[in-house]
Design a protein around this motif. Sequence first.
Motif, PDB file in Angstrom:
ATOM      1  N   GLU A  52       0.812  -1.210   0.000  1.00  0.00           N
ATOM      2  CA  GLU A  52       0.000   0.000   0.000  1.00  0.00           C
ATOM      3  C   GLU A  52       0.847   1.261   0.000  1.00  0.00           C
ATOM      4  O   GLU A  52       0.621   2.181   0.780  1.00  0.00           O
ATOM      5  CB  GLU A  52      -0.958   0.005   1.193  1.00  0.00           C
ATOM      6  CG  GLU A  52      -1.947  -1.136   1.153  1.00  0.00           C
ATOM      7  CD  GLU A  52      -3.332  -0.680   1.569  1.00  0.00           C
ATOM      8  OE1 GLU A  52      -3.438  -0.122   2.660  1.00  0.00           O
ATOM      9  OE2 GLU A  52      -4.285  -0.883   0.790  1.00  0.00           O
ATOM     10  N   ARG A  53       1.856   1.255  -0.826  1.00  0.00           N
ATOM     11  CA  ARG A  53       2.667   2.463  -0.979  1.00  0.00           C
ATOM     12  C   ARG A  53       2.535   2.926  -2.430  1.00  0.00           C
ATOM     13  O   ARG A  53       2.849   2.193  -3.362  1.00  0.00           O
ATOM     14  CB  ARG A  53       4.122   2.136  -0.660  1.00  0.00           C
ATOM     15  CG  ARG A  53       4.972   3.359  -0.445  1.00  0.00           C
ATOM     16  CD  ARG A  53       6.403   2.923  -0.177  1.00  0.00           C
ATOM     17  NE  ARG A  53       7.323   3.896  -0.752  1.00  0.00           N
ATOM     18  CZ  ARG A  53       7.696   4.986  -0.099  1.00  0.00           C
ATOM     19  NH1 ARG A  53       7.276   5.229   1.106  1.00  0.00           N
ATOM     20  NH2 ARG A  53       8.519   5.850  -0.680  1.00  0.00           N
ATOM     21  N   PHE A  54       2.023   4.138  -2.597  1.00  0.00           N
ATOM     22  CA  PHE A  54       1.723   4.603  -3.953  1.00  0.00           C
ATOM     23  C   PHE A  54       2.361   5.957  -4.219  1.00  0.00           C
ATOM     24  O   PHE A  54       2.381   6.822  -3.353  1.00  0.00           O
ATOM     25  CB  PHE A  54       0.210   4.718  -4.158  1.00  0.00           C
ATOM     26  CG  PHE A  54      -0.508   3.421  -3.974  1.00  0.00           C
ATOM     27  CD1 PHE A  54      -0.485   2.461  -4.969  1.00  0.00           C
ATOM     28  CD2 PHE A  54      -1.193   3.158  -2.794  1.00  0.00           C
ATOM     29  CE1 PHE A  54      -1.141   1.256  -4.790  1.00  0.00           C
ATOM     30  CE2 PHE A  54      -1.848   1.952  -2.623  1.00  0.00           C
ATOM     31  CZ  PHE A  54      -1.821   1.005  -3.621  1.00  0.00           C
ATOM     32  N   GLY A  55       2.886   6.104  -5.429  1.00  0.00           N
ATOM     33  CA  GLY A  55       3.415   7.392  -5.856  1.00  0.00           C
ATOM     34  C   GLY A  55       3.098   7.597  -7.324  1.00  0.00           C
ATOM     35  O   GLY A  55       2.946   6.634  -8.071  1.00  0.00           O
ATOM     36  N   ALA A  56       3.004   8.837  -7.724  1.00  0.00           N
ATOM     37  CA  ALA A  56       2.520   9.131  -9.069  1.00  0.00           C
ATOM     38  C   ALA A  56       3.637   9.371 -10.068  1.00  0.00           C
ATOM     39  O   ALA A  56       3.372   9.582 -11.244  1.00  0.00           O
ATOM     40  CB  ALA A  56       1.602  10.353  -9.030  1.00  0.00           C
ATOM     41  N   LEU A  57       4.902   9.348  -9.607  1.00  0.00           N
ATOM     42  CA  LEU A  57       5.980   9.824 -10.474  1.00  0.00           C
ATOM     43  C   LEU A  57       6.060   9.075 -11.805  1.00  0.00           C
ATOM     44  O   LEU A  57       6.171   9.692 -12.867  1.00  0.00           O
ATOM     45  CB  LEU A  57       7.329   9.738  -9.743  1.00  0.00           C
ATOM     46  CG  LEU A  57       8.492  10.334 -10.524  1.00  0.00           C
ATOM     47  CD1 LEU A  57       8.292  11.815 -10.732  1.00  0.00           C
ATOM     48  CD2 LEU A  57       9.814  10.079  -9.820  1.00  0.00           C
ATOM     49  N   THR A  58       5.984   7.733 -11.752  1.00  0.00           N
ATOM     50  CA  THR A  58       6.113   6.969 -12.996  1.00  0.00           C
ATOM     51  C   THR A  58       5.005   7.352 -13.987  1.00  0.00           C
ATOM     52  O   THR A  58       5.276   7.568 -15.172  1.00  0.00           O
ATOM     53  CB  THR A  58       5.994   5.455 -12.718  1.00  0.00           C
ATOM     54  OG1 THR A  58       6.610   5.189 -11.471  1.00  0.00           O
ATOM     55  CG2 THR A  58       6.654   4.654 -13.788  1.00  0.00           C
ATOM     56  N   ALA A  59       3.788   7.434 -13.468  1.00  0.00           N
ATOM     57  CA  ALA A  59       2.669   7.736 -14.359  1.00  0.00           C
ATOM     58  C   ALA A  59       2.758   9.160 -14.896  1.00  0.00           C
ATOM     59  O   ALA A  59       2.500   9.401 -16.079  1.00  0.00           O
ATOM     60  CB  ALA A  59       1.345   7.531 -13.621  1.00  0.00           C
ATOM     61  N   ILE A  60       3.153  10.108 -14.030  1.00  0.00           N
ATOM     62  CA  ILE A  60       3.274  11.493 -14.490  1.00  0.00           C
ATOM     63  C   ILE A  60       4.379  11.580 -15.538  1.00  0.00           C
ATOM     64  O   ILE A  60       4.212  12.183 -16.600  1.00  0.00           O
ATOM     65  CB  ILE A  60       3.564  12.443 -13.311  1.00  0.00           C
ATOM     66  CG1 ILE A  60       2.354  12.520 -12.386  1.00  0.00           C
ATOM     67  CG2 ILE A  60       3.920  13.835 -13.811  1.00  0.00           C
ATOM     68  CD1 ILE A  60       2.566  13.374 -11.167  1.00  0.00           C
ATOM     69  N   GLY A  86       6.080   1.452 -20.226  1.00  0.00           N
ATOM     70  CA  GLY A  86       5.861   2.359 -19.113  1.00  0.00           C
ATOM     71  C   GLY A  86       4.370   2.482 -18.894  1.00  0.00           C
ATOM     72  O   GLY A  86       3.612   1.589 -19.281  1.00  0.00           O
ATOM     73  N   ASN A  87       3.951   3.572 -18.294  1.00  0.00           N
ATOM     74  CA  ASN A  87       2.513   3.817 -18.208  1.00  0.00           C
ATOM     75  C   ASN A  87       2.265   5.307 -18.154  1.00  0.00           C
ATOM     76  O   ASN A  87       3.182   6.097 -17.970  1.00  0.00           O
ATOM     77  CB  ASN A  87       1.885   3.108 -17.006  1.00  0.00           C
ATOM     78  CG  ASN A  87       2.465   3.593 -15.698  1.00  0.00           C
ATOM     79  OD1 ASN A  87       3.241   4.541 -15.658  1.00  0.00           O
ATOM     80  ND2 ASN A  87       2.104   2.945 -14.623  1.00  0.00           N
ATOM     81  N   SER A  88       1.026   5.683 -18.390  1.00  0.00           N
ATOM     82  CA  SER A  88       0.639   7.076 -18.238  1.00  0.00           C
ATOM     83  C   SER A  88      -0.459   7.106 -17.178  1.00  0.00           C
ATOM     84  O   SER A  88      -0.935   6.054 -16.745  1.00  0.00           O
ATOM     85  CB  SER A  88       0.127   7.646 -19.560  1.00  0.00           C
ATOM     86  OG  SER A  88      -1.144   7.118 -19.838  1.00  0.00           O
ATOM     87  N   ILE A  89      -0.832   8.300 -16.752  1.00  0.00           N
ATOM     88  CA  ILE A  89      -1.892   8.393 -15.749  1.00  0.00           C
ATOM     89  C   ILE A  89      -3.152   7.717 -16.275  1.00  0.00           C
ATOM     90  O   ILE A  89      -3.757   6.870 -15.611  1.00  0.00           O
ATOM     91  CB  ILE A  89      -2.173   9.863 -15.398  1.00  0.00           C
ATOM     92  CG1 ILE A  89      -0.939  10.500 -14.766  1.00  0.00           C
ATOM     93  CG2 ILE A  89      -3.376   9.967 -14.468  1.00  0.00           C
ATOM     94  CD1 ILE A  89      -1.126  11.948 -14.384  1.00  0.00           C
ATOM     95  N   ALA A  90      -3.528   8.077 -17.517  1.00  0.00           N
ATOM     96  CA  ALA A  90      -4.783   7.556 -18.061  1.00  0.00           C
ATOM     97  C   ALA A  90      -4.731   6.040 -18.229  1.00  0.00           C
ATOM     98  O   ALA A  90      -5.717   5.351 -17.926  1.00  0.00           O
ATOM     99  CB  ALA A  90      -5.088   8.236 -19.400  1.00  0.00           C
ATOM    100  N   SER A  91      -3.581   5.494 -18.680  1.00  0.00           N
ATOM    101  CA  SER A  91      -3.532   4.045 -18.880  1.00  0.00           C
ATOM    102  C   SER A  91      -3.559   3.314 -17.544  1.00  0.00           C
ATOM    103  O   SER A  91      -4.141   2.238 -17.428  1.00  0.00           O
ATOM    104  CB  SER A  91      -2.294   3.657 -19.689  1.00  0.00           C
ATOM    105  OG  SER A  91      -1.128   3.726 -18.902  1.00  0.00           O
ATOM    106  N   THR A  92      -2.933   3.903 -16.514  1.00  0.00           N
ATOM    107  CA  THR A  92      -2.992   3.288 -15.189  1.00  0.00           C
ATOM    108  C   THR A  92      -4.435   3.220 -14.702  1.00  0.00           C
ATOM    109  O   THR A  92      -4.898   2.199 -14.185  1.00  0.00           O
ATOM    110  CB  THR A  92      -2.159   4.099 -14.187  1.00  0.00           C
ATOM    111  OG1 THR A  92      -0.847   4.263 -14.703  1.00  0.00           O
ATOM    112  CG2 THR A  92      -2.102   3.413 -12.841  1.00  0.00           C
TER     113      THR A  92
END
Lengths: 282, 319
Positions: free
Chosen positions: B72-80, B264-270
């Motif tokens: 339960e550790r989440f960060g947005a950096l990869t998606a951003i 990789g991923n994007s915000i929308a694809s995640t």
Amino acid sequence: MPNHIDTRRRVLTNRLVMGISTLSAMLGLAMLAWILGDVALKGIHAINWDFFTKLPPPPGETGGGLANAMLGTLLLTATAALIAVPFGVMAGTFLAEFGHGGRVAAVVRYVSDILVSAPSIVVGMCVYLLVVVPSGHFSGWAGALSLAVIMIPVVTRTTDEMLRLVPTEMREATLALGAPYWRMMLGVIYRAAAAGMTTGILLAVARVSGETAPLLFTALNSPYWLDGLNGPVANLTVTLFNYAMSPYDEWHTLAWGAALLITVSVLVLTGFSRIILGTRIR
Amino acid sequence: MSRKPDTTPTPGRVSLSTWGDPLFKGITFVFAAGVLALLVAMFAVLWHESAPSRAAFGLGFLTDASWNPVTERFGALTAIAGTLISTLIALLVAVPISVGIALFLSELAPARLRTPFGVGIELLAAIPSIVYGMWGLFVLAPILSNLVQPALANSLGFLPLFSGPQMGIGMLTAGLVLALMITPFIASVTRDVFRMVPPQLKESAYGMGATTWEVVRDIMIPYGRKGIYGAVFLGMGRALGETMAVTFVIGNSHRLSASLFAPGNSIASTLANEFTEADGDLYLSSLVELGLVLFLITFLILGFAQLYLKRMSAPGGRS
């Protein structure tokens, strides 16, 4: 003569840039032909009587069709239009008729223009949080609602633009006959703007009939026949997504069929709206 | 006598004209306000539902590259990062091509070719994004992995950008599919901007002996600069929030990589991949916060786009 050389370089540069520009346009058309060609060639194999009349096959089996998804997409889109068209037409009427360059109208216009291009997946997410979570289940209503939210700004802005194209003299003539404003709108102005407004509505319908992201969390999908809007509703776009991502060749074929059907419907709707308006589409 | 003269012949008319118009205006006002309410409601629900995630991670959410549902550790950096990189690739490819197309449509094409080319470009804009995604996955990705990526790796492989797995799926493919999608938008807006340039300006320059390119460079682009910025921001806003086309081809991996070939991923694809499967309040809430970040970024960019386009266009201009 340095001047002579300079002129030659200018002409050559000009030719080069013009060549690149022409190539860009050719590239654009080539990509269009390539994509449409692939969709047509691969999709045509899926098109047969069963495709339009039967339920999807279980994984790994051949045959079957997407009739349930076609019905579902039609119903979702129609429901969305029933919500969004009155909403958008009324909002657009305010902008064109009562806004008077005021601040409210300016803000609504600005926000609608932004919402037209806003990410549709966020709309689906909001409807999920506001409708699906409280009601406890995915539903066609939630799907139609998120499509409606996407349609509303499009219809609003087209109505606004089309009403403002109606000449002021027509309003003055009607009002001079003693008609109240609302009577003038219903009897004269909407009729005068009807072609343009229909175009806007068709374009909005075309746009949402190809939308997938807002349905992922709302209407979901279903392998069964349509059973009202209270449960998950089968639809073409989510079916396409699931089938294309699946490992089964038969499902890939059906997905291409769905892609062909969606593309043709969207392009036909767009073409229709173009004919109605008789001018350029956006 | 201060009474208004009675101009309406029947009593029925009197009542209609007294309440009919205010009622009509009131109804239209409610719906217009409803458009604003939609925006406020969306923002409010995203803000409210992302509260657990904001409380747990704070601003560090934006700079943390971990994404682990188990701990339960989440960060947005990869998606951003994925969203921004794929959008940047798309813009790098799409902007020059779009300006070229706009130039062709407004200046070069013979009159009878303008309509068919214009319609073609606009049809490209009408194709649904999921069809682009599917085409990208089944047609473009194999071509990239068999031809383009080996060629890039052979020539530019010393750069970390062009090394790594040549699977055909990843950041580069996503950027190219996005480029294809936003090109018609940028091209058609730019074409309209070019058409707004007053002919006197162009003809004066031609009269001085300028070549077409010089007229474009020194007259049309400076005159239409704001409109072109608007067109680019519009394309950028679309690319940032595009979901389906990207989800098919980006590879969906939560790992940051220096290689453009890597998935990789994007915000929308995640969101598209994980939102319905999220179990646990913090997981769901983190995804909602991702959505909030995407909403804010696109709102900002599209806001800029509209500002520039409004300043460019005449009163009552484009929608």
